[in-house]
Motif scaffolding. Structure first.
Motif, PDB file in Angstrom:
ATOM      1  N   PRO A 245      -7.331 -49.926 -49.768  1.00  0.00           N
ATOM      2  CA  PRO A 245      -5.974 -50.014 -50.311  1.00  0.00           C
ATOM      3  C   PRO A 245      -5.110 -50.991 -49.527  1.00  0.00           C
ATOM      4  O   PRO A 245      -5.334 -51.227 -48.338  1.00  0.00           O
ATOM      5  CB  PRO A 245      -5.447 -48.584 -50.164  1.00  0.00           C
ATOM      6  N   ARG A 246      -4.127 -51.547 -50.186  1.00  0.00           N
ATOM      7  CA  ARG A 246      -3.117 -52.402 -49.565  1.00  0.00           C
ATOM      8  C   ARG A 246      -1.751 -51.798 -49.875  1.00  0.00           C
ATOM      9  O   ARG A 246      -1.511 -51.366 -51.008  1.00  0.00           O
ATOM     10  CB  ARG A 246      -3.197 -53.826 -50.109  1.00  0.00           C
ATOM     11  N   VAL A 247      -0.872 -51.776 -48.878  1.00  0.00           N
ATOM     12  CA  VAL A 247       0.416 -51.087 -49.057  1.00  0.00           C
ATOM     13  C   VAL A 247       1.615 -51.957 -48.716  1.00  0.00           C
ATOM     14  O   VAL A 247       2.727 -51.458 -48.559  1.00  0.00           O
ATOM     15  CB  VAL A 247       0.452 -49.783 -48.218  1.00  0.00           C
ATOM     16  N   VAL A 248       1.417 -53.289 -48.607  1.00  0.00           N
ATOM     17  CA  VAL A 248       2.535 -54.211 -48.341  1.00  0.00           C
ATOM     18  C   VAL A 248       2.396 -55.396 -49.296  1.00  0.00           C
ATOM     19  O   VAL A 248       2.272 -56.538 -48.882  1.00  0.00           O
ATOM     20  CB  VAL A 248       2.557 -54.695 -46.880  1.00  0.00           C
ATOM     21  N   SER A 249       2.431 -55.102 -50.605  1.00  0.00           N
ATOM     22  CA  SER A 249       2.090 -56.112 -51.584  1.00  0.00           C
ATOM     23  C   SER A 249       3.210 -56.527 -52.520  1.00  0.00           C
ATOM     24  O   SER A 249       3.092 -57.545 -53.201  1.00  0.00           O
ATOM     25  CB  SER A 249       0.902 -55.632 -52.436  1.00  0.00           C
ATOM     26  N   ASN A 250       4.304 -55.771 -52.579  1.00  0.00           N
ATOM     27  CA  ASN A 250       5.361 -56.084 -53.535  1.00  0.00           C
ATOM     28  C   ASN A 250       6.694 -55.528 -53.049  1.00  0.00           C
ATOM     29  O   ASN A 250       6.776 -54.925 -51.960  1.00  0.00           O
ATOM     30  CB  ASN A 250       5.007 -55.536 -54.921  1.00  0.00           C
ATOM     31  N   ALA A 251       7.723 -55.706 -53.848  1.00  0.00           N
ATOM     32  CA  ALA A 251       9.067 -55.285 -53.447  1.00  0.00           C
ATOM     33  C   ALA A 251       9.150 -53.777 -53.258  1.00  0.00           C
ATOM     34  O   ALA A 251       9.831 -53.297 -52.341  1.00  0.00           O
ATOM     35  CB  ALA A 251      10.088 -55.744 -54.484  1.00  0.00           C
ATOM     36  N   ASP A 252       8.477 -53.008 -54.114  1.00  0.00           N
ATOM     37  CA  ASP A 252       8.502 -51.548 -53.964  1.00  0.00           C
ATOM     38  C   ASP A 252       7.867 -51.125 -52.649  1.00  0.00           C
ATOM     39  O   ASP A 252       8.365 -50.208 -51.972  1.00  0.00           O
ATOM     40  CB  ASP A 252       7.784 -50.884 -55.135  1.00  0.00           C
ATOM     41  N   ASP A 253       6.759 -51.777 -52.276  1.00  0.00           N
ATOM     42  CA  ASP A 253       6.123 -51.464 -50.992  1.00  0.00           C
ATOM     43  C   ASP A 253       7.068 -51.775 -49.836  1.00  0.00           C
ATOM     44  O   ASP A 253       7.204 -50.984 -48.887  1.00  0.00           O
ATOM     45  CB  ASP A 253       4.841 -52.288 -50.820  1.00  0.00           C
ATOM     46  N   ILE A 254       7.707 -52.926 -49.896  1.00  0.00           N
ATOM     47  CA  ILE A 254       8.614 -53.316 -48.812  1.00  0.00           C
ATOM     48  C   ILE A 254       9.780 -52.338 -48.726  1.00  0.00           C
ATOM     49  O   ILE A 254      10.190 -51.943 -47.623  1.00  0.00           O
ATOM     50  CB  ILE A 254       9.103 -54.759 -49.021  1.00  0.00           C
ATOM     51  N   ALA A 255      10.314 -51.928 -49.863  1.00  0.00           N
ATOM     52  CA  ALA A 255      11.416 -50.956 -49.862  1.00  0.00           C
ATOM     53  C   ALA A 255      10.972 -49.655 -49.216  1.00  0.00           C
ATOM     54  O   ALA A 255      11.744 -49.028 -48.454  1.00  0.00           O
ATOM     55  CB  ALA A 255      11.898 -50.719 -51.287  1.00  0.00           C
ATOM     56  N   TRP A 256       9.754 -49.224 -49.515  1.00  0.00           N
ATOM     57  CA  TRP A 256       9.239 -47.987 -48.898  1.00  0.00           C
ATOM     58  C   TRP A 256       9.154 -48.133 -47.384  1.00  0.00           C
ATOM     59  O   TRP A 256       9.536 -47.227 -46.636  1.00  0.00           O
ATOM     60  CB  TRP A 256       7.856 -47.654 -49.479  1.00  0.00           C
ATOM     61  N   ILE A 257       8.665 -49.272 -46.921  1.00  0.00           N
ATOM     62  CA  ILE A 257       8.528 -49.499 -45.475  1.00  0.00           C
ATOM     63  C   ILE A 257       9.893 -49.505 -44.791  1.00  0.00           C
ATOM     64  O   ILE A 257      10.087 -48.883 -43.740  1.00  0.00           O
ATOM     65  CB  ILE A 257       7.795 -50.829 -45.231  1.00  0.00           C
ATOM     66  N   MET A 258      10.849 -50.206 -45.380  1.00  0.00           N
ATOM     67  CA  MET A 258      12.167 -50.283 -44.766  1.00  0.00           C
ATOM     68  C   MET A 258      12.837 -48.909 -44.716  1.00  0.00           C
ATOM     69  O   MET A 258      13.588 -48.603 -43.781  1.00  0.00           O
ATOM     70  CB  MET A 258      13.061 -51.262 -45.535  1.00  0.00           C
ATOM     71  N   ALA A 259      12.550 -48.057 -45.717  1.00  0.00           N
ATOM     72  CA  ALA A 259      13.143 -46.713 -45.753  1.00  0.00           C
ATOM     73  C   ALA A 259      12.374 -45.719 -44.894  1.00  0.00           C
ATOM     74  O   ALA A 259      12.915 -44.671 -44.521  1.00  0.00           O
ATOM     75  CB  ALA A 259      13.202 -46.210 -47.193  1.00  0.00           C
ATOM     76  N   ALA A 260      11.105 -46.032 -44.576  1.00  0.00           N
ATOM     77  CA  ALA A 260      10.285 -45.097 -43.797  1.00  0.00           C
ATOM     78  C   ALA A 260      10.907 -44.827 -42.435  1.00  0.00           C
ATOM     79  O   ALA A 260      10.889 -43.694 -41.941  1.00  0.00           O
ATOM     80  CB  ALA A 260       8.873 -45.649 -43.639  1.00  0.00           C
ATOM     81  N   VAL A 261      11.465 -45.857 -41.822  1.00  0.00           N
ATOM     82  CA  VAL A 261      12.233 -45.728 -40.582  1.00  0.00           C
ATOM     83  C   VAL A 261      13.433 -46.646 -40.735  1.00  0.00           C
ATOM     84  O   VAL A 261      13.293 -47.873 -40.707  1.00  0.00           O
ATOM     85  CB  VAL A 261      11.408 -46.107 -39.340  1.00  0.00           C
ATOM     86  N   GLU A 262      14.586 -46.064 -40.919  1.00  0.00           N
ATOM     87  CA  GLU A 262      15.803 -46.857 -41.136  1.00  0.00           C
ATOM     88  C   GLU A 262      16.284 -47.428 -39.807  1.00  0.00           C
ATOM     89  O   GLU A 262      16.914 -46.733 -39.005  1.00  0.00           O
ATOM     90  CB  GLU A 262      16.893 -45.985 -41.761  1.00  0.00           C
ATOM     91  N   SER A 263      15.926 -48.675 -39.578  1.00  0.00           N
ATOM     92  CA  SER A 263      16.328 -49.345 -38.342  1.00  0.00           C
ATOM     93  C   SER A 263      16.297 -50.841 -38.576  1.00  0.00           C
ATOM     94  O   SER A 263      15.375 -51.352 -39.222  1.00  0.00           O
ATOM     95  CB  SER A 263      15.369 -48.997 -37.192  1.00  0.00           C
ATOM     96  N   PRO A 264      17.275 -51.575 -38.074  1.00  0.00           N
ATOM     97  CA  PRO A 264      17.228 -53.027 -38.213  1.00  0.00           C
ATOM     98  C   PRO A 264      16.030 -53.639 -37.500  1.00  0.00           C
ATOM     99  O   PRO A 264      15.650 -54.784 -37.791  1.00  0.00           O
ATOM    100  CB  PRO A 264      18.551 -53.491 -37.584  1.00  0.00           C
ATOM    101  N   MET A 265      15.431 -52.898 -36.581  1.00  0.00           N
ATOM    102  CA  MET A 265      14.252 -53.403 -35.875  1.00  0.00           C
ATOM    103  C   MET A 265      12.983 -53.257 -36.704  1.00  0.00           C
ATOM    104  O   MET A 265      11.952 -53.831 -36.359  1.00  0.00           O
ATOM    105  CB  MET A 265      14.090 -52.689 -34.528  1.00  0.00           C
ATOM    106  N   ASN A 266      13.034 -52.481 -37.766  1.00  0.00           N
ATOM    107  CA  ASN A 266      11.899 -52.330 -38.674  1.00  0.00           C
ATOM    108  C   ASN A 266      12.083 -53.338 -39.793  1.00  0.00           C
ATOM    109  O   ASN A 266      12.805 -53.097 -40.763  1.00  0.00           O
ATOM    110  CB  ASN A 266      11.849 -50.902 -39.229  1.00  0.00           C
ATOM    111  N   GLY A 267      11.442 -54.510 -39.648  1.00  0.00           N
ATOM    112  CA  GLY A 267      11.737 -55.594 -40.568  1.00  0.00           C
ATOM    113  C   GLY A 267      10.507 -56.247 -41.159  1.00  0.00           C
ATOM    114  O   GLY A 267       9.391 -55.711 -41.127  1.00  0.00           O
ATOM    115  N   LEU A 268      10.726 -57.452 -41.691  1.00  0.00           N
ATOM    116  CA  LEU A 268       9.756 -58.134 -42.532  1.00  0.00           C
ATOM    117  C   LEU A 268       9.502 -59.558 -42.051  1.00  0.00           C
ATOM    118  O   LEU A 268      10.429 -60.264 -41.662  1.00  0.00           O
ATOM    119  CB  LEU A 268      10.296 -58.176 -43.970  1.00  0.00           C
TER     120      LEU A 268
END
Length: 414
Positions: A245-268
């Motif tokens: 599986p791949r979990v960093v493939s689209n905007a929905d994945d990125i939104a999930w990652i950014m929300a998983a830990v709400e921190s400006p240090m958790n970025g892209l």
């Protein structure tokens, strides 16, 4: 935007003296010789930094600090691995590194089926052929479940390619796919790859996401204390590969990652090529949506085919509107300046490139030739300068702010 250049240290056929002639200000590198999961010693980091600075560059982005595969699989006692990762982060921060690029792709890093596909007017590029990948999975690897991963027409073409191919062509395909294995550059034959894949049995999307969320929870607090920005690299290509599986493939994945830990240090890490290989991804729109979390950018382009194949295009010639994308990044830089941030500049590098002229003779890492990337950097630099000049003098105290539509060429000062 800050121009940087990826360098593989002692493993690179391109020297720092040559990189200096590209005009790049910074070098992006890593300690590729250190095994996954081990601590990066501060003295080794310091030696690499001194080497880079002596050549006239700075080193503020590491690419990458890799994640041990056991963390992705959720396997065993992971506490020591997380502790090692945090210590490596601390050692990097102590030597002036402020951004850490990483990925969360299981087993393989990037995947291509051709490392030297011909391009018009000479030169070669990296290519992903869906039929060749299907041929590898179905007819060489014997992964029966791959039947569900490819449409009928691709499976039919895969069968034709396999029947017509000889052992040399099949070995070349295996070598091309194995080029995406990171770290210590281990390579597998078909039997070895089957054994490696067996360690991921049962790893589905939910399990991988759970492991990813735990990783972020373990390391983001340390990143906040150290002032280091974590920036995940999207999947390349943005689709499941080899049943993984791949979990960093689209905007929905990125939104999930950014929300998983709400921190400006958790970025892209905004990689326009990786995201651009998915026909459903609007890369400039993704850049605008997650602009405040973009800490690093890879700028490259791809040309896609309807069957899921794609190849590396010239930086301004692929399917992604690079002008609109750069305008979005410049707009974000201005927003940061307006907010009084001293770190408003987004570092980027010209990612990948065609092998041109004497590039092929150099034997550089696939996708990382000298002349091809120099051409890409020059083109990107021209776009950036043109946008900065539009509407106001670039020498003024406040560079212009831009907004970009999704229509090519519709870019105007705001």
């Amino acid at each position: 935007m800050k121009e940087t250049w990826r360098w593989y240290g002692g493993l690179d056929r391109i020297g720092l003296d040559e990189i200096a002639q590209t005009g790049a200000a910074g070098v992006v590198t890593a300690l590729h010789e250190i095994p996954y999961g081990a601590i990066w010693p501060r003295e080794t980091i310091a030696a690499r930094r001194a080497q880079i600075e002596a050549a006239g560059f700075d080193w503020t982005v590491v690419e990458s600090l890799p994640i041990d595969e056991r963390i992705k699989r959720g396997e065993g006692d992971l506490g020591p691995l997380f502790a090692n990762y945090r210590q490596s982060m601390a050692n990097l921060a102590a030597e002036g590194v402020t951004a850490i690029c990483y990925n969360f792709m299981p087993l393989l890093d990037w995947t291509r089926t051709d490392l030297a596909a011909p391009v018009a007017r000479g030169g070669t590029c990296l290519r992903f052929s869906a039929p060749k990948m299907a041929a590898f999975e179905l007819h060489m690897l014997g992964r029966a479940a791959a039947e569900d991963d490819y449409p009928e027409d691709v499976r039919r073409e895969a069968a034709v390619w396999f029947q017509r191919s000889d052992e040399t062509e099949r070995e070349t395909l295996l070598t091309s796919i194995m080029a995406g294995l990171p770290g210590a550059y281990d390579r597998y034959d078909v039997a070895g790859l089957k054994a490696a894949l067996a360690r991921y049995d049962g790893l589905d999307r939910a399990t991988l996401r759970a492991g990813y969320k735990r990783f972020l929870a373990e390391v983001t607090p340390a990143a906040e204390e150290l002032g280091v920005r974590l920036c995940v690299h999207p999947d390349d290509p943005p689709r499941d590969i080899l049943g993984l599986p791949r979990v960093v493939s689209n905007a929905d994945d990125i939104a999930w990652i950014m929300a998983a830990v709400e921190s400006p240090m958790n970025g892209l890490t905004l990689c326009s090529g990786s995201l651009g290989a998915n026909p459903l991804n609007d890369v400039p729109e993704i850049a605008r949506r997650f602009a405040d979390r973009i800490h690093f950018a890879h700028l490259r382009n791809v040309a896609k085919a309807p069957d899921g194949s794609f190849e590396e295009a010239a930086h301004l010639d692929g399917d992604t509107d690079m002008v609109a994308l750069i305008a979005a990044l410049l707009d974000e830089e201005q927003r940061r300046r307006d907010a009084g941030r001293a770190d408003s500049e987004i570092p980027f590098r010209p990612d990948h490139g065609h092998e041109l002229l004497f590039d092929a003779a150099r034997g550089a890492h696939p996708g990382y030739p000298l002349i091809g990337r120099l051409r890409g950097l020059a083109e990107l630099r021209g776009v950036i300068r043109a946008l900065a000049h539009q509407g106001a003098s670039p020498s003024g105290p406040n560079p212009p702010r831009f907004s970009a539509s999704t229509d090519a060429g519709d870019i105007s000062p705001s």
